[in-house]
Design an enzyme around this catalytic site. Structure first.
Site, PDB file in Angstrom:
ATOM      1  N   ASP A   1      37.518  48.193  45.622  1.00 20.20           N
ATOM      2  CA  ASP A   1      38.049  47.475  44.467  1.00 20.20           C
ATOM      3  C   ASP A   1      39.352  48.108  43.979  1.00 20.20           C
ATOM      4  OD1 ASP A   1      37.456  45.531  42.181  1.00 20.20           O
ATOM      5  OD2 ASP A   1      37.734  47.406  41.078  1.00 20.20           O
TER       6      ASP A   1
ATOM      7  N   GLU B   1      41.060  46.036  48.449  1.00 20.39           N
ATOM      8  CA  GLU B   1      41.533  44.908  47.655  1.00 20.39           C
ATOM      9  C   GLU B   1      42.962  45.181  47.196  1.00 20.39           C
ATOM     10  OE1 GLU B   1      41.190  42.398  43.570  1.00 20.39           O
ATOM     11  OE2 GLU B   1      40.910  44.557  43.636  1.00 20.39           O
TER      12      GLU B   1
HETATM   13  C1  QV4 Z   1      40.713  43.587  27.436  1.00 21.49           C
HETATM   14  C2  QV4 Z   1      42.216  43.326  27.523  1.00 21.49           C
HETATM   15  C3  QV4 Z   1      42.971  44.622  27.623  1.00 21.49           C
HETATM   16  C4  QV4 Z   1      42.604  45.469  26.423  1.00 21.49           C
HETATM   17  C5  QV4 Z   1      41.091  45.687  26.379  1.00 21.49           C
HETATM   18  C6  QV4 Z   1      40.758  46.452  25.122  1.00 21.49           C
HETATM   19  O1  QV4 Z   1      42.503  42.506  28.661  1.00 21.49           O
HETATM   20  O2  QV4 Z   1      44.371  44.397  27.684  1.00 21.49           O
HETATM   21  O3  QV4 Z   1      43.255  46.709  26.539  1.00 21.49           O
HETATM   22  O4  QV4 Z   1      40.391  44.434  26.390  1.00 21.49           O
HETATM   23  O5  QV4 Z   1      39.423  46.388  24.810  1.00 21.49           O
HETATM   24  C7  QV4 Z   1      37.150  43.114  31.274  1.00 21.49           C
HETATM   25  C8  QV4 Z   1      37.645  42.017  30.343  1.00 21.49           C
HETATM   26  C9  QV4 Z   1      39.034  42.371  29.822  1.00 21.49           C
HETATM   27  C10 QV4 Z   1      38.946  43.726  29.099  1.00 21.49           C
HETATM   28  C11 QV4 Z   1      38.418  44.757  30.087  1.00 21.49           C
HETATM   29  C12 QV4 Z   1      38.230  46.110  29.421  1.00 21.49           C
HETATM   30  O6  QV4 Z   1      37.701  40.793  31.042  1.00 21.49           O
HETATM   31  O7  QV4 Z   1      39.462  41.364  28.952  1.00 21.49           O
HETATM   32  O8  QV4 Z   1      40.267  44.098  28.706  1.00 21.49           O
HETATM   33  O9  QV4 Z   1      37.139  44.334  30.602  1.00 21.49           O
HETATM   34  O10 QV4 Z   1      37.217  46.077  28.483  1.00 21.49           O
HETATM   35  C13 QV4 Z   1      36.947  42.385  36.484  1.00 21.49           C
HETATM   36  C14 QV4 Z   1      37.478  41.261  35.614  1.00 21.49           C
HETATM   37  C15 QV4 Z   1      38.209  41.794  34.399  1.00 21.49           C
HETATM   38  C16 QV4 Z   1      37.297  42.760  33.648  1.00 21.49           C
HETATM   39  C17 QV4 Z   1      37.000  43.892  34.610  1.00 21.49           C
HETATM   40  C18 QV4 Z   1      36.159  45.004  33.995  1.00 21.49           C
HETATM   41  O11 QV4 Z   1      38.346  40.460  36.380  1.00 21.49           O
HETATM   42  O12 QV4 Z   1      38.550  40.709  33.527  1.00 21.49           O
HETATM   43  O13 QV4 Z   1      37.930  43.219  32.466  1.00 21.49           O
HETATM   44  O14 QV4 Z   1      36.257  43.365  35.724  1.00 21.49           O
HETATM   45  O15 QV4 Z   1      34.988  44.524  33.488  1.00 21.49           O
HETATM   46  C19 QV4 Z   1      44.511  42.684  39.186  1.00 21.49           C
HETATM   47  C20 QV4 Z   1      44.128  43.894  40.032  1.00 21.49           C
HETATM   48  C21 QV4 Z   1      42.893  43.643  40.870  1.00 21.49           C
HETATM   49  C22 QV4 Z   1      41.750  43.063  40.032  1.00 21.49           C
HETATM   50  C23 QV4 Z   1      42.259  41.826  39.313  1.00 21.49           C
HETATM   51  C24 QV4 Z   1      41.211  41.225  38.418  1.00 21.49           C
HETATM   52  O16 QV4 Z   1      45.191  44.291  40.852  1.00 21.49           O
HETATM   53  O17 QV4 Z   1      42.487  44.874  41.435  1.00 21.49           O
HETATM   54  O18 QV4 Z   1      43.394  42.139  38.519  1.00 21.49           O
HETATM   55  N1  QV4 Z   1      40.558  42.774  40.828  1.00 21.49           N
HETATM   56  C25 QV4 Z   1      39.413  43.710  40.884  1.00 21.49           C
HETATM   57  C26 QV4 Z   1      38.083  42.976  40.865  1.00 21.49           C
HETATM   58  C27 QV4 Z   1      37.863  42.389  39.494  1.00 21.49           C
HETATM   59  C28 QV4 Z   1      37.723  43.499  38.479  1.00 21.49           C
HETATM   60  C29 QV4 Z   1      38.601  44.637  38.742  1.00 21.49           C
HETATM   61  C30 QV4 Z   1      39.423  44.726  39.835  1.00 21.49           C
HETATM   62  C31 QV4 Z   1      38.461  45.809  37.881  1.00 21.49           C
HETATM   63  O19 QV4 Z   1      38.031  42.037  41.889  1.00 21.49           O
HETATM   64  O20 QV4 Z   1      36.722  41.555  39.468  1.00 21.49           O
HETATM   65  O21 QV4 Z   1      38.022  42.992  37.158  1.00 21.49           O
HETATM   66  O22 QV4 Z   1      37.453  46.606  38.479  1.00 21.49           O
HETATM   67  O23 QV4 Z   1      45.083  41.690  40.010  1.00 21.49           O
END
Ligand code: QV4
Ligand code: CA
Length: 492
Positions: A195, A231
């Protein structure tokens, strides 16, 4: 690490997103093994933060609390049992490992009962403490979060959506992460989806992967390395390139699904697929994992949107048939659950919805219908006939090239894989009514899109290939499945 560690003759994995370990074990024995799947990408198996607002979103699993193997998918004992049972029927397990970061802010307990505090950077379940995270000396973005994707330093040393960023330059952190991955290897997993690889320095990943054991010889030949796919979302517009990671292991190819959606929505005529592959600005076929959609972009996460998903079933099945028929890349079939989409101003307000669950929020098992499809809210694209029969097609034609290309100058195409299989796809607004060179031996074949070959008979359409290799195809443009696929494994 770029060699898929499939059992012989198997070439496609499926992502059983948010499935329970007990269901996956059963699925390996009843379906994935018999129908020729190589393996399963599983949801992250390590302890994660319990998020209750919203109530148990799928994305809580991307906020690690420790490397204990306790999640909503099941216990460590269930995990071990699944890996063992799947391996015994030649189906591999590929774990999604979240190693770039731990949780976001706030404190509480994880799915395994470990405490975490994102404020003070305390994760006693590992243990990690504030020394183990990137801070002001590494990240210069001001608020600590990533904003500028054109600054490689910021993307790798700052926090992805506030997730506490591990200091992978430290030996201690590298060791803890490698210990976690080695524990999974020792249990019998065959490889990893890494990831957020783009958010880690290639050199740090190299160092961690260098510490990995060979696969467990209870199930694998000695000396085999895990299969790793990283990824890395590289659509061409950012500072960080997939090419920085392909010398280490494979990468996920996100260009693929966007271009394919464009074709099968009819915006770019299918005839251009004639030179599908690196000529389209994509990496070498041996450096990529390819897919039509993934768990992020099917719901608008990860810069997603624009890709085909099971919601657009007709185009989705066509696109998947093309993917599985074409030799480019190592293929992954998405397997989803349904959720009530609620799109407001282009954004799905329900894109956080977790898997089907019981009243106590435990994950609900999938049920199986007479036509092999799933119930209880599980979509199970991997069990759609038009998809699982193409997984078998791919296994049968493996090692052959694209031959006998035909197109109607627009949106209808056909090609053979050597002299073993042939596919016709009609994405046009008129019928295909054509006599085509299939490259196949003479005989009567069973079209595996419209039916199955059961007890010596074809439940779908039969195709008659003459001694000259030619056959007649009539495909209505109004068909729900305007595709015909035949191969020498289904010769009547
Ligand atoms: C939010 C705001 C932030 C703020 C924070 C403060 O966005 O700006 O600072 O609150 O409290 C979740 C929430 C998100 C929250 C975050 C932290 O959705 O709103 O931040 O938690 O509390 C998945 C989801 C994310 C989720 C995350 C952790 O997609 O929404 O965040 O899990 O639970 C980029 C990267 C790529 C990534 C992609 C999504 O390059 O690597 O974005 N893809 C992978 C996974 C994906 C996962 C993550 C990475 C993180 O496939 O499923 O994100 O592990 O393109
Ligand atoms: Ca990082």
């Amino acid at each position: 690490f770029s060699n898929p560690t499939c059992a012989p003759g198997r070439y496609t994995i499926t992502h059983l997103f948010e499935w329970k370990w007990t269901d996956i074990a059963d699925e390996c024995e009843k379906f994935l093994g018999p129908y020729g799947y190589c393996g399963v990408q599983i949801s992250p198996p390590n302890e994660n933060r319990v998020v209750t607002s919203p109530n148990r979103p799928w994305w809580e699993r991307y906020q690690p609390v420790s490397y204990k193997l306790v999640t909503r998918s099941g216990t460590e004992a269930e995990f071990r049992n699944m890996v063992d049972r799947c391996n015994k029927v030649n189906v591999r397990i590929y774990a999604d490992v979240v190693i770039n970061h731990m949780t976001g802010g706030g404190s509480g307990s994880g799915t395994g009962g470990s405490h975490y505090d994102g404020g003070s950077l305390s994760y006693p379940g590992v243990p990690f403490s504030s020394w183990d995270f990137n801070a002001g000396s590494e990240c210069h973005s001001g608020d600590g979060d990533i904003h500028n994707y054109n600054d490689p330093n910021e993307v790798r040393n700052c926090r992805l959506v506030s997730l506490r960023d591990l200091k992978m330059s430290k030996d201690y952190v590298r060791d803890k992460v490698a210990d976690y991955m080695n524990n999974l290897i020792n249990i019998g997993v065959a490889g990893f989806r890494v990831d957020a690889a783009k958010h880690m320095w290639p050199g740090d990943l190299r160092a961690v992967f260098g510490k990995l054991h060979n696969l467990n010889t209870k199930y694998f030949n000695s000396g085999q390395k895990p299969f790793i796919f990283q990824e890395v979302i590289d659509m061409g517009g950012e500072a960080i390139k997939a090419a920085e990671y392909t010398p280490i292991a494979r990468v996920t190819n996100f260009i693929y699904g966007i271009k394919i959606a464009d074709v099968f929505r009819g915006n770019n005529p299918a005839k251009y697929l004639k030179n599908w592959g690196s000529a389209w600005g994509m990496p070498s076929p041996f450096d990529v994992v390819v897919f039509i959609d993934n768990h992020d972009n099917q719901r608008g996460h990860g810069g997603g949107g624009g890709v085909l998903t099971h919601f657009e079933h007709r185009a989705y099945k066509m696109a998947t048939a093309f993917m599985l028929a074409h030799p480019y890349g190592f293929t992954r079939v998405m397997s989803s659950y349904d959720w009530p989409r609620n799109i407001v101003n282009g954004e799905d307000k329900n894109n956080w919805y977790g898997p089907p669950h019981n009243g106590d929020m435990s994950i609900k098992g999938r049920s199986i219908k007479a036509d092999l499809s799933c119930g209880n809210g599980w979509t199970c694209e991997h069990r759609w006939r038009q998809i699982y029969n193409m997984v078998a097609f791919r296994n049968l034609v493996f090692g052959t090239t694209v031959n006998n290309w035909w197109d109607n100058g627009n949106k209808a195409i056909a090609f053979s894989r050597g002299n073993r299989g042939f596919i016709v796809i009609n994405d046009d607004t008129a019928d295909v009514n054509a006599n085509l060179q299939t490259g196949l031996p003479q005989g009567t074949y069973c079209d595996v899109i419209s039916g199955n070959y059961e007890n010596g008979a074809c439940t779908g359409n039969e195709v008659h290939v003459g001694g000259d290799g030619r056959a007649h195809f009539h495909i209505s443009h109004q068909s729900e499945d305007p595709v015909v696929a035949i191969h020498i494994g289904k010769l009547l």
